[in-house]
Design a protein around this motif. Sequence first.
Motif, PDB file in Angstrom:
ATOM      1  N   ALA A 134      -6.156  -2.758   8.381  1.00  0.00           N
ATOM      2  CA  ALA A 134      -4.963  -2.109   8.927  1.00  0.00           C
ATOM      3  C   ALA A 134      -4.250  -1.426   7.776  1.00  0.00           C
ATOM      4  O   ALA A 134      -3.920  -2.059   6.782  1.00  0.00           O
ATOM      5  CB  ALA A 134      -4.054  -3.147   9.578  1.00  0.00           C
ATOM      6  N   ASP A 135      -4.076  -0.144   7.889  1.00  0.00           N
ATOM      7  CA  ASP A 135      -3.433   0.584   6.810  1.00  0.00           C
ATOM      8  C   ASP A 135      -2.188   1.250   7.354  1.00  0.00           C
ATOM      9  O   ASP A 135      -2.053   1.450   8.565  1.00  0.00           O
ATOM     10  CB  ASP A 135      -4.401   1.632   6.254  1.00  0.00           C
ATOM     11  CG  ASP A 135      -3.941   2.148   4.890  1.00  0.00           C
ATOM     12  OD1 ASP A 135      -2.917   1.622   4.370  1.00  0.00           O
ATOM     13  OD2 ASP A 135      -4.592   3.063   4.364  1.00  0.00           O
ATOM     14  N   SER A 189       0.806  -1.218   0.000  1.00  0.00           N
ATOM     15  CA  SER A 189       0.000   0.000   0.000  1.00  0.00           C
ATOM     16  C   SER A 189       0.839   1.267   0.000  1.00  0.00           C
ATOM     17  O   SER A 189       0.348   2.340  -0.300  1.00  0.00           O
ATOM     18  CB  SER A 189      -0.961  -0.007   1.190  1.00  0.00           C
ATOM     19  OG  SER A 189      -0.257  -0.247   2.370  1.00  0.00           O
ATOM     20  N   THR A 190       2.130   1.144   0.352  1.00  0.00           N
ATOM     21  CA  THR A 190       2.951   2.351   0.445  1.00  0.00           C
ATOM     22  C   THR A 190       3.261   2.959  -0.917  1.00  0.00           C
ATOM     23  O   THR A 190       3.080   4.157  -1.139  1.00  0.00           O
ATOM     24  CB  THR A 190       4.268   2.039   1.164  1.00  0.00           C
ATOM     25  OG1 THR A 190       3.967   1.592   2.479  1.00  0.00           O
ATOM     26  CG2 THR A 190       5.149   3.258   1.240  1.00  0.00           C
ATOM     27  N   LEU A 191       3.744   2.099  -1.844  1.00  0.00           N
ATOM     28  CA  LEU A 191       4.241   2.639  -3.114  1.00  0.00           C
ATOM     29  C   LEU A 191       3.212   3.481  -3.860  1.00  0.00           C
ATOM     30  O   LEU A 191       3.511   4.628  -4.236  1.00  0.00           O
ATOM     31  CB  LEU A 191       4.754   1.497  -3.991  1.00  0.00           C
ATOM     32  CG  LEU A 191       6.253   1.220  -3.948  1.00  0.00           C
ATOM     33  CD1 LEU A 191       6.614   0.215  -5.013  1.00  0.00           C
ATOM     34  CD2 LEU A 191       7.065   2.489  -4.102  1.00  0.00           C
ATOM     35  N   PRO A 192       1.983   2.950  -4.070  1.00  0.00           N
ATOM     36  CA  PRO A 192       1.011   3.764  -4.795  1.00  0.00           C
ATOM     37  C   PRO A 192       0.736   5.090  -4.079  1.00  0.00           C
ATOM     38  O   PRO A 192       0.601   6.138  -4.730  1.00  0.00           O
ATOM     39  CB  PRO A 192      -0.243   2.885  -4.805  1.00  0.00           C
ATOM     40  CG  PRO A 192       0.254   1.508  -4.612  1.00  0.00           C
ATOM     41  CD  PRO A 192       1.461   1.621  -3.753  1.00  0.00           C
ATOM     42  N   ALA A 193       0.703   5.039  -2.748  1.00  0.00           N
ATOM     43  CA  ALA A 193       0.459   6.273  -2.002  1.00  0.00           C
ATOM     44  C   ALA A 193       1.556   7.288  -2.270  1.00  0.00           C
ATOM     45  O   ALA A 193       1.297   8.474  -2.482  1.00  0.00           O
ATOM     46  CB  ALA A 193       0.371   5.961  -0.507  1.00  0.00           C
ATOM     47  N   LEU A 250       4.642  14.679  11.792  1.00  0.00           N
ATOM     48  CA  LEU A 250       3.186  14.784  11.740  1.00  0.00           C
ATOM     49  C   LEU A 250       2.602  13.738  10.809  1.00  0.00           C
ATOM     50  O   LEU A 250       3.184  13.423   9.764  1.00  0.00           O
ATOM     51  CB  LEU A 250       2.787  16.177  11.239  1.00  0.00           C
ATOM     52  CG  LEU A 250       3.289  17.355  12.080  1.00  0.00           C
ATOM     53  CD1 LEU A 250       2.975  18.668  11.381  1.00  0.00           C
ATOM     54  CD2 LEU A 250       2.670  17.312  13.473  1.00  0.00           C
ATOM     55  N   THR A 251       1.449  13.220  11.177  1.00  0.00           N
ATOM     56  CA  THR A 251       0.782  12.249  10.321  1.00  0.00           C
ATOM     57  C   THR A 251       0.240  12.982   9.079  1.00  0.00           C
ATOM     58  O   THR A 251      -0.499  13.953   9.192  1.00  0.00           O
ATOM     59  CB  THR A 251      -0.369  11.594  11.092  1.00  0.00           C
ATOM     60  OG1 THR A 251       0.172  10.953  12.245  1.00  0.00           O
ATOM     61  CG2 THR A 251      -1.093  10.583  10.230  1.00  0.00           C
ATOM     62  N   VAL A 252       0.634  12.485   7.907  1.00  0.00           N
ATOM     63  CA  VAL A 252       0.179  13.129   6.671  1.00  0.00           C
ATOM     64  C   VAL A 252      -0.641  12.182   5.799  1.00  0.00           C
ATOM     65  O   VAL A 252      -1.188  12.582   4.778  1.00  0.00           O
ATOM     66  CB  VAL A 252       1.365  13.675   5.853  1.00  0.00           C
ATOM     67  CG1 VAL A 252       2.073  14.789   6.607  1.00  0.00           C
ATOM     68  CG2 VAL A 252       2.334  12.572   5.483  1.00  0.00           C
ATOM     69  N   TYR A 253      -0.690  10.925   6.165  1.00  0.00           N
ATOM     70  CA  TYR A 253      -1.431   9.942   5.392  1.00  0.00           C
ATOM     71  C   TYR A 253      -1.834   8.822   6.327  1.00  0.00           C
ATOM     72  O   TYR A 253      -1.027   8.472   7.204  1.00  0.00           O
ATOM     73  CB  TYR A 253      -0.564   9.413   4.244  1.00  0.00           C
ATOM     74  CG  TYR A 253      -1.253   8.341   3.411  1.00  0.00           C
ATOM     75  CD1 TYR A 253      -1.971   8.676   2.266  1.00  0.00           C
ATOM     76  CD2 TYR A 253      -1.179   6.994   3.786  1.00  0.00           C
ATOM     77  CE1 TYR A 253      -2.609   7.694   1.514  1.00  0.00           C
ATOM     78  CE2 TYR A 253      -1.816   6.020   3.046  1.00  0.00           C
ATOM     79  CZ  TYR A 253      -2.529   6.369   1.915  1.00  0.00           C
ATOM     80  OH  TYR A 253      -3.161   5.414   1.174  1.00  0.00           O
ATOM     81  N   PRO A 254      -2.970   8.201   6.248  1.00  0.00           N
ATOM     82  CA  PRO A 254      -4.078   8.468   5.301  1.00  0.00           C
ATOM     83  C   PRO A 254      -4.837   9.748   5.667  1.00  0.00           C
ATOM     84  O   PRO A 254      -4.758  10.195   6.823  1.00  0.00           O
ATOM     85  CB  PRO A 254      -4.967   7.250   5.498  1.00  0.00           C
ATOM     86  CG  PRO A 254      -4.685   6.797   6.881  1.00  0.00           C
ATOM     87  CD  PRO A 254      -3.245   7.086   7.134  1.00  0.00           C
ATOM     88  N   PRO A 255      -5.548  10.306   4.718  1.00  0.00           N
ATOM     89  CA  PRO A 255      -6.230  11.579   4.944  1.00  0.00           C
ATOM     90  C   PRO A 255      -7.138  11.557   6.175  1.00  0.00           C
ATOM     91  O   PRO A 255      -7.267  12.571   6.860  1.00  0.00           O
ATOM     92  CB  PRO A 255      -7.046  11.769   3.664  1.00  0.00           C
ATOM     93  CG  PRO A 255      -6.331  10.971   2.632  1.00  0.00           C
ATOM     94  CD  PRO A 255      -5.711   9.809   3.348  1.00  0.00           C
ATOM     95  N   THR A 256      -7.722  10.405   6.492  1.00  0.00           N
ATOM     96  CA  THR A 256      -8.621  10.352   7.653  1.00  0.00           C
ATOM     97  C   THR A 256      -7.880  10.591   8.956  1.00  0.00           C
ATOM     98  O   THR A 256      -8.464  11.013   9.943  1.00  0.00           O
ATOM     99  CB  THR A 256      -9.312   8.981   7.749  1.00  0.00           C
ATOM    100  OG1 THR A 256      -8.311   7.975   7.624  1.00  0.00           O
ATOM    101  CG2 THR A 256     -10.356   8.817   6.662  1.00  0.00           C
ATOM    102  N   PRO A 309      -5.015   3.207  12.974  1.00  0.00           N
ATOM    103  CA  PRO A 309      -5.362   3.751  11.659  1.00  0.00           C
ATOM    104  C   PRO A 309      -6.337   2.807  10.942  1.00  0.00           C
ATOM    105  O   PRO A 309      -6.243   1.588  11.070  1.00  0.00           O
ATOM    106  CB  PRO A 309      -4.034   3.832  10.925  1.00  0.00           C
ATOM    107  CG  PRO A 309      -3.035   3.143  11.768  1.00  0.00           C
ATOM    108  CD  PRO A 309      -3.584   2.961  13.123  1.00  0.00           C
ATOM    109  N   GLY A 310      -7.258   3.385  10.228  1.00  0.00           N
ATOM    110  CA  GLY A 310      -8.313   2.587   9.631  1.00  0.00           C
ATOM    111  C   GLY A 310      -9.523   2.546  10.539  1.00  0.00           C
ATOM    112  O   GLY A 310     -10.638   2.226  10.119  1.00  0.00           O
TER     113      GLY A 310
END
Lengths: 596, 407, 313
Positions: free
Chosen positions: B377-378, B157-161, B390-396, B362-363
């Motif tokens: 689990a993301d 999931s990391t690479l596409p992000a 700072l948390t920058v991803y995921p947007p939620t 997360p999630g």
Amino acid sequence: MQGSRSSLKSHYLAIGAFAVIYLLIALMVRNSYYQLIMTLVLVWATMGLSWNLLSGYSGLISFGHAAFFGLGGYTMTIAFVKWGLTPWLGIPLGMVVGVLAAIIIGIPTFRLRGHYFALSMLAYPLALLYVFEWLGYQEETLPMMRDAPARYMQFADQRVYTAIALVILVAAMVVSLHVERSRFGRSLLAIKQNQPAAEAAGVNVLKWKMLALMLSAAVAAAAGGLYAVVLLVVTPPTMFGVLTSAQALIFTLFGGVGVYWGPVIGAGILVPLAETLHAELGHIIPGIQGVVYGSAIIAIVLLAPDGIYWRIRDYLATRRAPIDTAERVAPSVPILAASKDERPRTSGAPLLELDGVVRTFGGLRAVDGVSLKIKEGEIHGIIGPNGAGKTTLFNVINGFLPADVGSIRFAGGELLGLKPHEVCARGIGRTFQVVRAFPRMSVLENVTIGAFVGAANDAEAKALAYAALERVGLAGARADAIAGGLTTNELRRMELARALAPRPRLILLDETLAGLGHEELEGILDVIRQVNREGGTVAIIEHTMHAMVKLADHFSVLDHGKLIASGPPGEVIKDPAVIEAYLGKKWMDRAQHPVT
Amino acid sequence: MGVVRILPVLAMASAVLIAPTPSVAQSEVKVGLIAPMSGPWARQGDLMVKGANLAIDDINKAGGIKSLGGAKLKLMVFDAGDSVEKAKNAAQRMVAQEPDLIGATGAWLSSFTLGVTEVTERVELPVLTLSYSDQITARGFKFVFQTSPTGGAQSVSTLPALVRMAEAATGKKPASVAIISDNTAAPMSFAKPMREGGIEKLGMKLPVDEIFTPPLSDCTPLIQKVRSSRPDFLLLLPTAISDDKLCLEKMHEFGLGRGRVPVISNGAHIGAPDLLKNLGKDLLEGVMTVVANWGAKGQDDIIKSFVAATGEPWITQDSISTYGDMMIFKEALEKAGVADRRKVAEAIRAMDTTTGPAHYFPGNRIKFDENGRRVGADVVIVQWQNGVPLTVYPPTSAVAEPIWPKK
Amino acid sequence: MTDWQWFIIDILQAFAAGLLVGGTYGLMCVGLGIIFGVMRVVNFAHGDFMMLGMYAAYYLVTGFGVLAFLGPYVAPIVGALLAGPIVFAIGWVLHRFLIANVTGARVVSAEAEGHYAQIILTLGIALVLANGGLILFGSLPISVQTPLSRESWAIGEVLLNKARTVSFFIAVAVAILLYMFLTRTSLGKALRAAADNPIAAAYVGVDVDRAHRLAFGLGVGITAIAGGLIASSQSFQPYIGFDFVIVMYAGVVLGGMGSILGAFWGGLTIGLVQQMSTLVLPYQLQNTAIFVVFLLIIFFRPQGMFGRVWERT
């Protein structure tokens, strides 16, 4: 060497009693954590025994036993994970791999000695550690076999592991016991205490070391395999890490080195101690457990530098026999009255022939083209000033040093290129300028090592040793004294006996008379004459001439590595070249033109 | 002599004679925490304990476990030490001496977790873990629950992000990526799917792919390779802070820092306050790391009380995750209504919630699949911005916009 | 730039890195060389003394900031040099009360010349120092802050890290000073004599016990200076000693036991092999390369690069 007079049976009884008691305690323990610790004690004791088999007995300190431990563990694990091979077969397979590794490692590494050996051994497991990580075996777990757990050495009851570990440990103890008490162990001990002396006494150093390493590797691999079965997870740092090698060494040195109880005592104390400290203190003040453990080790070392076993044994020995140590009886020298004139003159064929032997150290020609003959049955004195190359010449003859050029023939066969123990086996014994004893062995044991080369079995060796001791006047009570406590005179005699024990045809004596008082000197001279009368040929180095004139049949004089004179003593001492060599040119001039 | 003779007696006595602690009063429920408290990883264990203590304080202050009549939670800490052997011993001790534990969390390092769960599985004690290794939940175990996405899943999931982030910032797709990783299990399993086609599938090249053995003594040749090939971004995957420092300083020295080659790492150490102390905020600006958990949007309250209670400047993965683990146990105890480890395990298995403990992961969902992996689990991507990660991803979860350095 | 040019730069860069890293390794090995090479004392705690040197430098420069007035460029260097005397004192005390019991003339006749006892004693000391370090200093990795570690001097396209370069020259200077001290001054000569052959030295009137304490303190102090120098490039924690102790022993043996200069070359060689092996081998086998080169040199030249010719009898 301990208890050389107590029978093998009592050792078996002791091991058996230990095993039974340990097993009974293990069976009574219900707490699975203590069961695990009881198993780990045995695994580490086995690992300590493995280290002791090589390093404890032979004195070659290995910092790299993790190599064999790790190979044993990883072989078992990979065979299990990749091919589904059960650990029941995987552990023996690991032992085979361990032994093969021992051969591959031993061949080059045994050329090294002392610290060089120790540190080279350290390099092997560390190189393996990185290679296993590179191969991608960072974390391997043994799959859980829910169907046939026993077939894959997976037991719900931890005590089964304790029993298996106990079987392996007892096997290792029995092997160690037999090594200790046989020619094998004595040879290793001789290597440990004085390798050159052992070589000269006919011990095949490489063979015994290699056997010890192979045996040791097999035991370590078994311990490693079982360790992996118990932990179920293997990682390169736990299997090949420096700490693994260090643990084997700490437990053995702590418990007592060179004796099979040592590692058992060491692991039996230190494993539970470390674990208890870790459990009780680790989460309160992290690090305090290491401080306490380290301090405990330091305290014990200062109290018992050779290990707990030896400390207790020494303590018991002094309590049992308080008088024994102080006494030092002067040996009674048998009077072998034989004046010089009565000795049979020899006209035998040459036994040893040197032809153009050269040995250089850098630019220095220590032995420079020496050719001489030593006839069968004669006493041949090799004399010359300090630094003339006499000892180097002996070292070349008995194989300590290779010659650069020349040939040395003994009884018709070429000696050059042979190792010291092979030269010894051909029938050449020697003593050393500085006595090379095996200081922790008894006099009899010292001499027995020398006798092995001329004996078919241990009993015959012992008989030969006794005979030799009788000849030099050390038989009886002094035979059991420890060599480290002998006087110079006794040491000289003991070394002479060690050289004589296998009944060599030629014996090389290197300043055997040095440092002796007048009466002691006469005693030794008598022994040498007696040996000679019985047919032994003697080559003797001395640089004090007056004792030699009485003893020798023939003189060869060395100076600056060259043979400058050879002939009957009477003629040689009048030779101007010899006088010059001894006294310098100025003195020679004065001798020839005395100032009146 | 005295010491010589007493020592073995003491050691044997302590090993054999001391009986397990008798079971405690009903009003206390024990939870285990097994992590390195000594040795090179002691810092991580310390962070976990801090998170757990905060959670237990919060739970007990709020009235304990209500379905158990307000029973208080009690944390039992076990030191996993510095080796698999010590970790396994600690686990064995934990289950033998604390038979009434209802669950445990640990053991941070994945090889330790592997060893520890071999023990806990056999006594059916539920264990929550934040370790990444895929192997932990690939053994068919029933009592281990992995709250983190596995290394493999993180990788996927990391690479596409990252590609999306880069595209959004620069307007074009990145064409090449470099990988520098150490050879410990976590980064190896993180990088594996990327190496084996993941990068190619996204149309990128991999000009630099280096694996080293930690610890490094110098990383000039490594960064030199980045310098000579100039990838669009660098996946820098060490696990030790000393290696982070060497690599990031070398990047700066070689003129590759401050976003000239964006750096993305893996694991919580890159976002730890420790690194700030060693490097200063300039060198860290813009550096990103992929983690399993981090202080996120909507967690202001616990972050504030964590900072106040511990003196740590912010909350990292190890603390927040362990905080969440305690909340999962609380939730499971409430459901089970009895302080029994098997019942608690059952309750965790049956759990499917987006409230309560889900808030700390997360999630925002707590549900485990049949292998014990957390569904949904993301990864979390954290970026250093002005001296704070700072948390920058995921947007939620994000508390800040990601900055993708423009060339 | 073409690929070929980059290739040349890669090689030069790796060489420079090897040289600069090797310099501090060399100094580290010189310290151990005095204790292990000349005195023949097996000191497993040597890496932990280096760790103490690192913390000494850290507390002087960053922690308590005693040296902060010297500025971020000079303070780390002075801190590293001052770590030497501090660790010297610790080494002196530990030798006086612990290590002296298992070394020197009194154990020449003991089993394996006292090496067994030395091994366990120093392992015990290593345990106490590393774990005591954890209690005193904490588990947090720290480092001496200096801008030097992130700046470089450029020679063409080859970049030389400033902290490493400065460390290199200081290491060389300290090694040369030590060598002159040991060979030119009478105290130095007495130290070497006592370390090399305690019995003979005692005959010619050297206070051997005192000389041994000084030599031991000197050995750990020199290594502590090397540690202090590294502390500004690398972060460290109380267990770091272990990572270096093997490199140090390999360096001393490689250079040839008993040779102080040899130990320096041994350390330098290890630095070069470690960094340059990455040009041809996988990076992961960096340390394997060290051990392979170590074994090869030892097999073909058992006395090490600069060791005395070893006689068998």
